[in-house]
Design a protein around this motif. Structure first.
Motif, PDB file in Angstrom:
ATOM      1  N   PRO A 242       0.798  -1.227   0.000  1.00 50.21           N
ATOM      2  CA  PRO A 242       0.000   0.000   0.000  1.00 50.21           C
ATOM      3  C   PRO A 242       0.833   1.281   0.000  1.00 50.21           C
ATOM      4  N   THR A 243       2.063   1.215   0.551  1.00 44.48           N
ATOM      5  CA  THR A 243       2.876   2.442   0.596  1.00 44.48           C
ATOM      6  C   THR A 243       3.251   2.897  -0.809  1.00 44.48           C
ATOM      7  N   VAL A 244       3.713   1.953  -1.623  1.00 44.07           N
ATOM      8  CA  VAL A 244       4.087   2.298  -3.012  1.00 44.07           C
ATOM      9  C   VAL A 244       2.853   2.844  -3.728  1.00 44.07           C
ATOM     10  N   HIS A 245       1.735   2.158  -3.532  1.00 42.88           N
ATOM     11  CA  HIS A 245       0.478   2.545  -4.169  1.00 42.88           C
ATOM     12  C   HIS A 245       0.130   3.992  -3.804  1.00 42.88           C
ATOM     13  N   ALA A 246       0.212   4.289  -2.492  1.00 43.15           N
ATOM     14  CA  ALA A 246      -0.187   5.624  -2.031  1.00 43.15           C
ATOM     15  C   ALA A 246       0.797   6.707  -2.483  1.00 43.15           C
ATOM     16  N   ASP A 713     -12.527   8.870  11.177  1.00 45.79           N
ATOM     17  CA  ASP A 713     -13.411   8.142  10.259  1.00 45.79           C
ATOM     18  C   ASP A 713     -12.706   7.776   8.969  1.00 45.79           C
ATOM     19  N   ILE A 714     -12.062   8.790   8.377  1.00 48.89           N
ATOM     20  CA  ILE A 714     -11.437   8.553   7.059  1.00 48.89           C
ATOM     21  C   ILE A 714     -10.269   7.583   7.217  1.00 48.89           C
ATOM     22  N   PHE A 715      -9.545   7.664   8.343  1.00 46.26           N
ATOM     23  CA  PHE A 715      -8.427   6.733   8.555  1.00 46.26           C
ATOM     24  C   PHE A 715      -8.945   5.311   8.735  1.00 46.26           C
ATOM     25  N   ALA A 716     -10.072   5.173   9.488  1.00 43.78           N
ATOM     26  CA  ALA A 716     -10.660   3.835   9.688  1.00 43.78           C
ATOM     27  C   ALA A 716     -11.078   3.227   8.347  1.00 43.78           C
ATOM     28  N   LYS A 717     -11.672   4.062   7.462  1.00 42.74           N
ATOM     29  CA  LYS A 717     -12.115   3.560   6.152  1.00 42.74           C
ATOM     30  C   LYS A 717     -10.926   3.118   5.312  1.00 42.74           C
ATOM     31  N   LYS A 721     -10.053  -0.634   3.980  1.00 43.87           N
ATOM     32  CA  LYS A 721      -9.891  -0.904   2.546  1.00 43.87           C
ATOM     33  C   LYS A 721      -8.486  -1.440   2.238  1.00 43.87           C
ATOM     34  N   GLY A 722      -7.499  -0.913   2.993  1.00 42.43           N
ATOM     35  CA  GLY A 722      -6.122  -1.388   2.786  1.00 42.43           C
ATOM     36  C   GLY A 722      -5.320  -0.539   1.821  1.00 42.43           C
ATOM     37  N   TRP A 723      -5.920   0.503   1.263  1.00 41.24           N
ATOM     38  CA  TRP A 723      -5.154   1.407   0.398  1.00 41.24           C
ATOM     39  C   TRP A 723      -5.796   2.793   0.386  1.00 41.24           C
ATOM     40  N   VAL A 724      -5.001   3.802   0.040  1.00 45.48           N
ATOM     41  CA  VAL A 724      -5.481   5.187   0.063  1.00 45.48           C
ATOM     42  C   VAL A 724      -5.891   5.587  -1.350  1.00 45.48           C
ATOM     43  N   ASP A 725      -7.099   6.140  -1.496  1.00 44.38           N
ATOM     44  CA  ASP A 725      -7.505   6.617  -2.830  1.00 44.38           C
ATOM     45  C   ASP A 725      -7.281   8.124  -2.905  1.00 44.38           C
ATOM     46  N   SER A 726      -7.361   8.691  -4.126  1.00 47.56           N
ATOM     47  CA  SER A 726      -6.985  10.101  -4.292  1.00 47.56           C
ATOM     48  C   SER A 726      -7.937  11.048  -3.550  1.00 47.56           C
ATOM     49  N   ARG A 727      -9.201  10.670  -3.418  1.00 49.04           N
ATOM     50  CA  ARG A 727     -10.123  11.540  -2.678  1.00 49.04           C
ATOM     51  C   ARG A 727      -9.698  11.611  -1.213  1.00 49.04           C
ATOM     52  N   SER A 728      -9.359  10.451  -0.637  1.00 49.36           N
ATOM     53  CA  SER A 728      -8.912  10.430   0.773  1.00 49.36           C
ATOM     54  C   SER A 728      -7.653  11.257   0.948  1.00 49.36           C
ATOM     55  N   GLU A 766       2.075   1.120   7.114  1.00 44.98           N
ATOM     56  CA  GLU A 766       2.310   1.327   5.680  1.00 44.98           C
ATOM     57  C   GLU A 766       1.455   2.480   5.148  1.00 44.98           C
ATOM     58  N   LEU A 767       0.217   2.548   5.636  1.00 43.28           N
ATOM     59  CA  LEU A 767      -0.679   3.619   5.171  1.00 43.28           C
ATOM     60  C   LEU A 767      -0.307   4.967   5.795  1.00 43.28           C
ATOM     61  N   LEU A 768       0.023   4.962   7.102  1.00 44.07           N
ATOM     62  CA  LEU A 768       0.373   6.222   7.769  1.00 44.07           C
ATOM     63  C   LEU A 768       1.618   6.837   7.158  1.00 44.07           C
ATOM     64  N   TYR A 769       2.592   5.981   6.836  1.00 45.36           N
ATOM     65  CA  TYR A 769       3.819   6.509   6.224  1.00 45.36           C
ATOM     66  C   TYR A 769       3.468   7.254   4.936  1.00 45.36           C
ATOM     67  N   SER A 770       2.582   6.645   4.123  1.00 43.13           N
ATOM     68  CA  SER A 770       2.247   7.292   2.848  1.00 43.13           C
ATOM     69  C   SER A 770       1.409   8.549   3.070  1.00 43.13           C
ATOM     70  N   ILE A 771       0.562   8.573   4.118  1.00 40.76           N
ATOM     71  CA  ILE A 771      -0.220   9.786   4.423  1.00 40.76           C
ATOM     72  C   ILE A 771       0.730  10.886   4.897  1.00 40.76           C
TER      73      ILE A 771
END
Length: 989
Positions: A242-246, A713-717, A721-728, A766-771
């Motif tokens: 997910p990090t590369v993805h984000a 809320d947005i972090f929980a979603k 989901k397991g990955w960050v989308d561009s809207r998030s 992995e997600l927090l690092y990309s955020i």
């Protein structure tokens, strides 16, 4: 007999046939305390006497063995003495020396001073060289024996040599000591490499396969010593990253103009920290690109994503190829990634449907052009995708069958950008009409956005903007002109002005600003944009001097707008008109408010403003937006009505060329300018629609909800989901703007510490690092400088550092530290520059420069029951408890990140040396383990250079960290002191 020297004492013992323990007792009587046996060279003297004859003297050898067993002599002195023997023809002597080595070669240790430990490293290196020479001599004799028909003796000795070599090298501790010795004595290592080559040549013809494979094994172990720290196991069990993805989504959505090099470095860092195999890494990049394409809003965003995927990412991969070792391997990895990608049929079908073409085909062609794939691979992959597409849902419906796909348009736009740049370089005064034709063509349809996206993705947008600024500057004033050239000049000024506003709003004002211009050198557009143009997060003062030019110019402009039926063009100074319009509008508004002017007059004036050049309307609205912010609720109506008048198009025959095209751009500029103020004043203005949402990521936060709730809320979603989308990503960015870095980081870390399942905690990291990549530098300063010290020094919070959230936080902290440290020498990216920079003073008060003044952090530490002096181990009192490699490298400690890192490692050192163990101690261990896991080596460029040298001896007391490889990884081996600290810690293991 009175003993005069060591040699005589040994001879007397031999003559009188003393037993070994008797010899030791008498030796201590002969030589009073003071000088150690090593200083007297006892091992050397014993070996010299033992090896006088053709066979060794067993009695004197027994004395040496007794001296070794009773630790009268150090291992280093024995190894040095052995390595001096070079008569390899005396078989029995050689075998005796090999037996002595066998006593201790796999359990070397030294508990003395650092210099003695370095001495052991050097002695081991000499002994290794001696063993290789001895092995080569034995192999040579075996070869001669085979020719003479007497192989047995030579074979036995060769087997003994190889056995000792294998025993010495199979110990990781010994290899670590040799690694240090190699850095201490480069010339001796070169000699070892030569001996290895020579041995390889001799053994190549050896018939005994067992001995040959044993020799090859030893040679592999020796060759692996310099690379001890660069071997990492790759994650083969995971398929999603997910990090590369984000990171890709973040760059594609928010940073198309960013430097390719910095994206490459960021991706390489993620790949290394997470040990991602190259094929899966490249696959993740493509997956993220396709997801970005599919979910991008229609219009400019879609074009940006297309340019990012098909123009920028192939360039990124070309640079990644240079980073990877071996051209051929990388091409195979890219091919392998495409093989995996072709299996994701639903993703590719959806992308094809969205883009109205075969996306994979275009992507493969681009990769082929860039040399990332061989022609055969491209053809084979294309054929596979073609076969797959036959089973896909029907792509083309009748209506969009004739629409050209964006991908094709973007790929064509790229060479066009280069041609336009060449055209813009020509002398504008020679053929202004020709230039106007080119610019007019750029305004039609979506040409402008296509060209800008292609320029942004290929790094040409800055020079593109620079050329338009020069053109705009050239057209501000024309002398002695007739009507035709005046209207051409007005159009060139207007088009360049509108284009530059559009670029600034779409890609950020940093693209427009030149690096070093001062005073009179600054072009009109740059001055106007910096002082008068409303942007997100920029509040303008409507009474600022920039809005109050020379009153005579304002009066003449008001008269011109009010009295003439249309705007005059000849000899018009457009820059002056643009700067005077704000004051003119104020005059007109006042006249309207006071009933001097009727609404019809206002309509006529606004028609005049937007009738010929749209840029005047843009400048007028820019001031009105600032003005409306300052007015009370009941005072706004007329100003807002004037914005409405300026936003609508003029239906008149008497407009200049390309009027409709210019109005479209003007309206999108005005809509973005007014968005903030319209939201704040709860007003609606209907801008003429182009059918496409010009601000797709605007106003995403739900109304009347606390922003902390929105964040959790947005972090929980995202976590579910397991990955960050561009809207998030855009929501996170807005929340970061609103709440500030500390609020944002602190609340997300609290969410991480709530995770109780290991896989969820790891995914959250992995997600927090990309955020956090939204503003990695500032987040890292807050995380390492405020949040972690708070958790580690407050015992009431230690429970939250238990595993798994504690391990996860340690991992996240290390990733952020490494990323920020590797990139903070470069420039902050454009999206980070807009945000408020933390004041360096905050960090200087937290961590003062001089060690005399105690910092807040050190006061916190000393409030524990332990004395800060506990940091330094008793044997190294001379070494300052806070001396680290960074001080020897004279790293700039005025840099906030360096200060924060230095103080975090002081805190870690204090925790390790304290008498209280708990989850915080465990956290420090996880933090250090992650540092070791992520780093190639703790050298000059690493965060570990800020760790005090004394921490090493404390760390090896922790069972999980007491390995030679860990010690090598955490010390700076480029420094003599670093090598001494490492040698001392390893020799004592």
């Amino acid at each position: 007999m009175k003993v005069v020297n060591l040699k005589q004492a040994i001879l007397q013992a031999w003559k009188e046939r003393w037993s070994d323990y008797q010899w030791a007792i008498n030796m201590k009587k002969f030589f009073p305390k003071g000088a150690t046996w090593d200083i007297l060279n006892l091992a050397d003297a014993l070996l010299e006497q033992a090896m006088i004859g053709p066979s060794p003297n067993p009695l004197i050898l027994s004395y040496l063995k007794y001296a070794i067993s009773s630790q009268m002599v150090s291992y280093s002195s024995v190894l040095t003495a052995i390595s001096k023997f070079d008569d390899f023809s005396r078989d029995l002597c050689v075998q005796a020396l090999l037996d002595i080595m066998d006593m201790f070669c796999d359990r070397l240790s030294c508990h003395g001073k650092a210099e003695e430990c370095i001495g052991l490293c050097r002695a081991l290196l000499s002994a290794l060289h001696w063993l290789l020479r001895c092995t080569a001599a034995s192999a040579e004799r075996l070869r001669e024996g085979l020719e003479a028909g007497t192989p047995a003796a030579g074979e036995k000795q060769l087997a003994m040599c190889l056995q000792r070599l294998e025993k010495t090298l199979s110990s990781t501790k010994n290899r670590a000591l040799l690694h240090i010795a190699k850095l201490e004595e480069a010339s001796s290592w070169t000699a070892i490499e030569h001996s290895l080559l020579k041995l390889g040549e001799i053994l190549a013809n050896l018939s005994n396969s067992q001995l040959r494979s044993q020799a090859e094994q030893c040679s592999t172990l020796i060759r692996s010593i310099p690379m001890m720290l660069s071997v990492h196991a790759e994650q083969m069990n995971k398929t999603g990253f997910p990090t590369v993805h984000a990171v890709i989504l973040l760059e594609g959505t928010m940073n198309l103009t960013g430097e390719t090099q910095s994206l490459v470095e960021q991706l390489t860092m993620v790949k290394r920290m997470q040990h991602i195999p190259t094929p899966l890494f490249v696959l993740e990049i493509w997956k993220a690109c396709f997801v970005g394409l599919i979910e991008s809003p229609e219009g400019t965003e879609e074009l940006k994503w297309t340019a990012f995927t098909f123009l920028k990412i192939p360039q990124v991969l070309v640079k990644l190829k240079k980073y990877s070792h071996g051209d051929k391997d990388f091409t195979e990895d890219v091919n392998c990634a495409f093989e995996f990608l072709l299996k994701l049929t639903p993703l590719l079908d959806k992308a094809d449907q969205r883009c109205n073409c075969d996306c994979t085909n275009f992507l493969l062609q681009e990769c082929g052009k860039q040399g990332l794939l061989s022609e055969a691979s491209v053809n084979s992959l294309m054929a596979k995708r073609k076969a797959d597409r036959e089973h896909a849902p029907q792509q083309k419906s009748g209506e969009n069958a004739n629409i050209q796909p964006n991908i094709q348009l973007i790929l064509r736009a790229e060479p066009t950008v280069t041609n336009i740049l060449k055209t813009m370089d020509a002398d504008h005064s020679k053929s202004p009409e020709g230039l106007l034709g080119v610019l007019g063509h750029m305004l039609s349809g979506k040409s402008l956005d296509l060209l800008l996206a292609a320029a942004a993705a290929t790094g040409k947008l800055k020079s593109f903007a620079r050329k338009f600024i020069n053109l705009n500057e050239f057209t501000t004033y024309g002398s002695e002109e007739s009507t035709k050239p005046a209207s051409v000049r007005a159009l060139l000024f207007d088009i360049s002005f509108l284009m530059l506003c559009h670029v600034a709003q779409t890609y950020g004002s940093e693209v427009i600003l030149s690096e070093s211009r001062t005073g009179a050198d600054v072009p009109f557009f740059e001055t106007w944009m910096q002082t008068c143009m409303p942007e997100e997060g920029k509040i303008l003062n409507p009474d600022h001097p920039c809005f109050r030019p020379d009153s005579t110019k304002v009066e003449s402009l008001v008269a011109l707008l009010n009295n003439s039926s249309e705007m005059k063009l000849v000899q018009m100074k457009w820059h002056e008109a643009c700067l005077s319009i704000s004051a003119a509008i104020l005059e007109i508004l006042n006249a309207w408010e006071n009933g001097v002017l009727a609404f019809e007059s206002i309509q006529k004036i606004t028609d005049n403003i937007k009738g010929k050049v749209c840029s005047l309307a843009v400048c007028a609205v820019a001031w009105l937006v600032a003005h409306v912010r300052m007015l009370g609720l009941d005072e706004r109506e007329k100003s807002l009505q004037m914005i409405r008048q300026l936003a609508g198009p003029l239906f008149s025959e008497n407009t200049l060329q390309f009027y409709n095209e210019r109005v479209v751009i003007m309206n999108s500029i005005l809509e973005r300018m007014c968005a903030d103020v319209l939201q704040q004043t709860a007003t609606q203005i209907k801008f003429p629609s182009t059918g496409v949402d010009t601000m797709p990521y605007w106003n995403l936060l739900p109304p009347k909800r606390p922003i902390k709730e929105v964040l959790t809320d947005i972090f929980a979603k995202v976590l579910e989901k397991g990955w960050v989308d561009s809207r998030s990503i855009h929501i996170f960015d807005t929340l970061l703007h609103m709440g500030g870095v500390y609020w944002f980081c602190n609340n997300l870390i609290k969410e991480l510490l709530k995770e109780t399942r290991k896989e969820h905690a790891l995914r959250a990291v992995e997600l927090l690092y990309s955020i956090f990549c939204l503003d990695m530098q500032q987040v890292t300063l807050v995380l390492l400088g405020h949040i972690l010290p708070g958790l580690l020094t407050d015992s009431s919070k230690w429970h939250s550092l238990m595993d798994p959230p504690g391990t996860a936080l340690a991992k996240l902290a290390v990733w952020c530290a490494l990323s920020s440290y590797s990139s903070h020498k470069g420039q902050a990216s454009t999206r980070q520059k807009k945000r408020h920079r933390e004041d360096i003073e905050d960090y200087i008060s937290l961590f003062p420069l001089d060690d005399v003044q105690p910092s807040k952090l050190m006061r916190l530490l000393s409030s524990n029951e332990d004395d800060a002096n506990i940091l330094s181990s008793p044997t190294d009192r001379s070494m300052s408890s806070s001396l680290s490699a960074s001080q020897l490298h004279t790293v700039n400690m005025r840099d906030p990140l360096n200060r924060v890192l230095a103080n975090l490692f002081l805190l870690i050192s204090s925790i390790l040396g304290s008498r209280t163990a708990g989850p915080h101690t465990q956290f420090v261990q996880w933090f250090m383990e992650e540092c070791v896991d992520c780093l190639e080596q703790g050298g000059r460029g690493s965060v570990l250079q800020f760790m005090p040298f004394t921490t090493v001896s404390e760390l090896v007391k922790v069972s999980a960290m007491s390995s030679p490889k860990v010690v090598l990884a955490i010390t700076d081996l480029s420094l003599p002191l670093g090598r001494q600290v490492a040698a001392k810690a390893i020799a004592a293991l």
